[in-house]
Scaffold this motif. Structure first.
Motif, PDB file in Angstrom:
ATOM      1  N   VAL A 127       0.637  -7.331   4.648  1.00 24.33           N
ATOM      2  CA  VAL A 127       0.499  -5.975   4.098  1.00 24.33           C
ATOM      3  C   VAL A 127       1.649  -5.094   4.573  1.00 24.33           C
ATOM      4  N   LEU A 128       2.282  -4.431   3.624  1.00 24.98           N
ATOM      5  CA  LEU A 128       3.309  -3.436   3.898  1.00 24.98           C
ATOM      6  C   LEU A 128       2.807  -2.099   3.378  1.00 24.98           C
ATOM      7  N   ALA A 129       2.881  -1.056   4.201  1.00 25.25           N
ATOM      8  CA  ALA A 129       2.517   0.292   3.776  1.00 25.25           C
ATOM      9  C   ALA A 129       3.776   1.148   3.739  1.00 25.25           C
ATOM     10  N   TRP A 183       9.808  -7.973  -0.903  1.00 30.17           N
ATOM     11  CA  TRP A 183       8.447  -8.034  -0.342  1.00 30.17           C
ATOM     12  C   TRP A 183       7.465  -8.666  -1.331  1.00 30.17           C
ATOM     13  N   LEU A 184       7.445  -8.155  -2.562  1.00 30.16           N
ATOM     14  CA  LEU A 184       6.514  -8.687  -3.555  1.00 30.16           C
ATOM     15  C   LEU A 184       7.081  -9.893  -4.291  1.00 30.16           C
ATOM     16  N   VAL A 201       0.860  -1.180   0.000  1.00 27.30           N
ATOM     17  CA  VAL A 201       0.000   0.000   0.000  1.00 27.30           C
ATOM     18  C   VAL A 201       0.897   1.231   0.000  1.00 27.30           C
ATOM     19  N   LEU A 202       0.878   1.979  -1.082  1.00 28.98           N
ATOM     20  CA  LEU A 202       1.634   3.222  -1.189  1.00 28.98           C
ATOM     21  C   LEU A 202       0.780   4.360  -0.656  1.00 28.98           C
ATOM     22  N   ILE A 203       1.339   5.129   0.260  1.00 30.33           N
ATOM     23  CA  ILE A 203       0.632   6.276   0.828  1.00 30.33           C
ATOM     24  C   ILE A 203       1.335   7.527   0.326  1.00 30.33           C
ATOM     25  N   GLY A 233       4.039  -2.119   9.090  1.00 24.91           N
ATOM     26  CA  GLY A 233       3.528  -3.472   8.925  1.00 24.91           C
ATOM     27  C   GLY A 233       4.323  -4.472   9.740  1.00 24.91           C
ATOM     28  N   PRO A 234       3.663  -5.487  10.307  1.00 25.65           N
ATOM     29  CA  PRO A 234       4.375  -6.488  11.109  1.00 25.65           C
ATOM     30  C   PRO A 234       5.388  -7.294  10.312  1.00 25.65           C
TER      31      PRO A 234
END
Length: 534
Positions: A338-340, A411-412, A68-70, A370-371
């Motif tokens: 999930v990683l933000a 990550w991905l 998730v890109l913020i 993210g954990p």
């Protein structure tokens, strides 16, 4: 009544002009016409078809992890987000009115503090689910909002590329996208209309909506555009036609609707802005939509004036929304996947201006949540406040593309070869963010079996290099971009070892220059990837 476009009166105000920039990409995206299944072949609208077996094969071995890109739109002031306590004297001198007092900071470490109004992030930090990458940027940082945004989206520091890093990745993953789009949106983007992060050469790969209300309407009703209440003029007639065509060709609204309705939010978010966006994203994730990349947007960070109040409000919204988002996901165990990550077009200058604000700068911290981070901590060193660049800005020490490369690869679980291609052919070092690609979710190999494959170019020849750990039957077929089988490259039992397969030679047929797809079947696994033949 229909509004008409008016030319701004003050043409000398370049900063104001930047914020009024409008282009074709923005127009198409705000109508929902720039991506996610809209297809025109010649002058004929074509209804989006179900994905072919070949298209499905391209994503069979993708990771279950989600990014998730913020986007902090406007240029976040990193120096007042992550405060260097060990340089507090210099910080205080540069910002006599905008500084945070020591008793207004929460110590992340003995050397680094965070404003108390970001207290919602303290639990993430304490639970090892937050990291800070210091001084992220690039050489000769652009101080323009639009050039800076495009550079962060394209990864081209010269701002000469009009495709985005994820757009190029999805273009390789779905080379037949316009004919056979994937069954689910490759990416979902809320806001940031006109941002090119998901743009490929010919298509935008994100399901893009202008605001969270639009996404919520789609999710609740299963339709994209309202065909009622259109303006009664020629513009309204044109808009009706385009919306109708888009609704016909768009095959994702019902998919999003189903995922949204199969889940609920476990927490109550702040109304509006970032909270509403993340609430919708949480329901997509918890409803098992399957989309791997989301981008949400929080605007207002161009704090040239009244920064103290505005920045506090924005960072409070960010902190609260991120905490609630992960609390929401944790209720169903989805938080582990999930990683933000925050992104912004630039930081601010280290010194305050005369308008109780800060002007466009360069390096700034990047925050990850993210954990999956498996521990809090810092990457890199906070930039010096006394040794500045030639423009009086902070000097970066971590290239933003190193963060991108790490997130994509570790990550991905995207192969290094594909990552390099997505980052314009450049090989960027990965950094230790606390996670690594899990064994069963690597897109180019299955560590459990030890089988690997990658593409290598040598002069004008293209090779598929495979490492075969066992004696087993291996079938490799070549397809064109519309899914037609062109040739069988291998169909035999291979002994353990390394093999270099010359695609042109093994095809035993004339192959034109261009893009193809190969598919490897070994055991009960299938691996597919696009390749370029020259």
């Amino acid at each position: 009544m229909c509004d008409t476009h008016k030319t701004p009166q003050n043409k000398s105000d370049l900063h104001a002009q930047e914020h009024k920039k409008w282009n074709r990409r923005s127009f198409l995206q705000i109508l929902g016409l720039a991506g996610g299944g809209t297809m025109m072949l010649g002058s004929t609208a074509v209804t989006a078809s179900n994905p072919s077996t070949l298209a499905k094969a391209l994503s069979e071995s993708e990771s279950d992890r989600i990014l998730v890109l913020i986007r902090l739109k406007g240029g976040n002031d990193g120096l007042n987000t992550i405060v260097p306590l060990d340089q507090y004297g210099a910080y205080e001198s540069l910002r006599p009115t905008l500084k945070h007092n020591l008793n207004d900071l929460y110590n992340l470490s003995a050397n680094v503090g965070m404003p108390n109004y970001m207290s919602d992030l303290q639990s993430l930090w304490g639970n090892g689910a937050m990291k800070v990458v210091h001084g992220v940027g690039y050489e000769n940082s652009s101080l323009s909002h639009f050039s800076g945004s495009d550079i962060w989206a394209s990864t081209d520091a010269n701002d000469a590329t009009d495709t985005g890093w994820f757009g190029r990745y999805f273009e390789g993953l779905y080379p037949d996208y316009l004919v056979n789009p994937p069954a689910i949106p490759a990416a979902i983007q809320i806001g940031s209309i006109g941002n090119l992060i998901f743009d490929g050469a010919d298509n935008n790969y994100a399901f893009t909506v202008a605001n969270p209300n639009q996404l919520e309407s789609i999710a609740e009703n299963g339709t994209l555009h309202d065909m009622n209440n259109l303006p009664g003029c020629s513009y309204g007639e044109q808009l009706s036609f385009m919306r109708g065509t888009t609704n016909t060709t768009f095959n994702y609204a019902d998919t999003i609707h189903s995922a949204y309705n199969s889940s609920t939010n476990a927490v109550e978010y702040l109304p509006g802005r970032l909270g509403q966006q993340l609430a919708n994203v949480a329901r997509m994730i918890k409803g098992n939509l399957g989309t791997k990349v989301y981008m949400v947007t929080l605007g207002g960070f161009d704090t040239h004036a009244n920064q103290a109040n505005d920045h506090e409000e924005l960072l409070t919204i960010l902190s609260n929304s991120v905490k609630l988002f992960f609390d929401d996901l944790a209720a169903t165990g989805h938080d582990q996947d999930v990683l933000a990550m925050t992104i912004s077009e630039f930081g601010r200058r280290p010194d305050e201006n005369g308008s109780e604000g800060t002007d466009h700068g360069a390096a700034a911290p990047l925050l990850l949540f993210g954990p999956g981070l498996q521990g809090n901590g810092f990457i890199g060193n906070h930039p010096s406040l006394t040794t500045l660049d030639g423009n009086g800005n902070l000097v970066y020490n971590v290239d933003f593309r190193e963060v991108y490369a790490t997130v994509m690869q570790e990550w991905l679980c995207i192969s290094p070869t594909v990552v390099n291609q997505a980052l314009l052919g450049q090989n960027y070092n990965t950094i230790d963010l606390g996670f690594a690609c899990s064994a069963l979710s690597v897109d180019e190999f299955d560590l459990a079996e030890g089988f690997t494959h990658l593409v290598q170019m040598s002069e004008n020849n293209t090779f598929i290099k495979i490492k075969n750990p066992n004696t087993q039957h291996i079938d490799i077929k070549l397809y064109d971009i519309i899914g037609r089988e062109i040739a069988t490259l291998k169909n035999e039992v291979l002994f353990p070892g390394d093999y270099d397969i010359d695609v042109k030679k093994e095809a035993q047929t004339r192959l034109s220059t261009g893009q193809y797809i190969y598919r490897i079947s070994v055991g009960n696994k299938n691996y597919s990837r696009s390749i370029i033949l020259r």
